[in-house]
Design an enzyme around this catalytic site. Sequence first.
Site, PDB file in Angstrom:
ATOM      1  N   THR A 134       0.773  -1.438   0.120  1.00 18.66           N
ATOM      2  CA  THR A 134      -0.119   0.058  -0.138  1.00 18.66           C
ATOM      3  C   THR A 134       0.869   1.375   0.147  1.00 18.66           C
ATOM      4  O   THR A 134       1.986   1.266   0.416  1.00 18.66           O
ATOM      5  CB  THR A 134      -1.049  -0.064   1.208  1.00 18.66           C
ATOM      6  OG1 THR A 134      -1.493   1.222   1.284  1.00 18.66           O
ATOM      7  CG2 THR A 134      -0.062  -0.347   2.625  1.00 18.66           C
ATOM      8  N   ASP A 135       0.520   2.400  -0.464  1.00 19.67           N
ATOM      9  CA  ASP A 135       1.146   3.663  -0.555  1.00 19.67           C
ATOM     10  C   ASP A 135       1.191   4.039   0.900  1.00 19.67           C
ATOM     11  O   ASP A 135       2.236   4.916   1.282  1.00 19.67           O
ATOM     12  CB  ASP A 135       0.443   4.683  -1.412  1.00 19.67           C
ATOM     13  CG  ASP A 135      -1.096   5.132  -1.144  1.00 19.67           C
ATOM     14  OD1 ASP A 135      -1.539   4.411   0.054  1.00 19.67           O
ATOM     15  OD2 ASP A 135      -1.777   5.913  -1.355  1.00 19.67           O
TER      16      ASP A 135
END
Length: 351
Positions: A134-135
């Site tokens: 995930t970012d």
Amino acid sequence: MEKILVTGGAGFIGSNFIIYMLKQYENILIVNLDALTYCGNLENLSEVEDDPRYHFVKGSVTDSVLLEQLFIEYEFDKVVNFAAESHVDRAILNPNIFIETNVLGTAALLAAARQSWEKDSVYLPGVKFVQISTDEVYGSLGATGFFLETTPLDPHSPYSASKASADLLVKSYFDTYQMPINITRCSNNYGPYQFPEKLIPLMINNCLNHRSLPVYGDGLQVRDWLYVTDHCKAIDMVLNEGIPGEVYNIGGHNERTNIVIVKTIIEYISKVKDSEVTEQLITHVGDRKGHDRRYGVDPTKIKDALGWFPETSFDDGITRTIDWYLENYDWVKRITSGEYEQYYEHNYTNR
Ligand code: NAD
Ligand code: DAU
């Protein structure tokens, strides 16, 4: 025939990915290993449940004995690891399960894949382990700039810390054992089958119930939204063409403040479904602890290296998503009939 182990395939992105892959390729077998926690739902996969190219196994990624058996039985070529506890607010309330599933589960999966794939320090041809990250592992941005693959990891929540830990384990299997791995770091997804604890489906569900719309703090936090099928397309490309050892950011430069998202949902529902849904439902509540202010992903690397691009504009994607929730409101009622109200009380009362 290519045999792919998909973990967490009964959740939001995993179920969309399985449906996407079965449409995309004739000659594959997908085994979905899912523990069916509160947000895992086999109904999401009803359109493929009778497809002989799809098998479901109920179980946990933390169960090493089961993983070894599955690798022996199916001789997987590829693994796509979606299985996770994925909700930041739940991580704030109960961090331990995030460490178990997201960190120890990934460790168990890596060990099982290595045991099956590595012969005399050489990997079987064509194998690949893709970690769906995930970012959020990059932390929070100021008003300008974007996350690059080289941005240092700086997670702030127990959720993002657990995902960053898993990323480092996956990277270590490349650095130490040369396992062919990729890590993908995508921005916020939206679309069908997202559990209504997350911003967009929660706000849609609350509008339909005339329940207040709880905006954390000033609502000016920024998220970068990507339609889920565009994420699935990127994962497919990374799985098949990603250079071993590489990290790929995924995002479509669709940044919006939370308050704009909430007002967009109100406006659309009020127009097509219920004119009593108005901005008066918005309630600013206490902020999320450790709340990241802004996410914004630079997807240049995956665009240049693999030719990926997002196909769904935000305007199109958000109306398709709201329409889907309106048409599938029974699904919402069923999936929230378990512990959801208890969680809701816990998270939203006296914020
Ligand atoms: P989700 O919460 O909807 O689904 C998670 C799935 O994992 C569920 O089906 C659940 O039953 C399963 N699961 C949980 N614990 C398990 C265990 N121990 N063993 C096997 N299965 C287990 O999550 P999602 O939103 O679909 O996210 C999927 C992945 O994508 C996660 O790894 C998440 O970190 C990542 N991601 C999500 C987003 C997003 O916006 N939702 C964005 C980027 C990355
Ligand atoms: O960026 C990718 C991440 O996106 C994924 O890794 C996570 O799995 C996924 O849950 C999502 O995390 P966020 O924390 O960004 O998503 P969430 O939908 O929980 O919240 C989006 C924003 O909306 C965030 O700034 C918090 C705010 N929010 C959320 C809820 C649920 C509210 O203001 N009110 C709410 O009730």
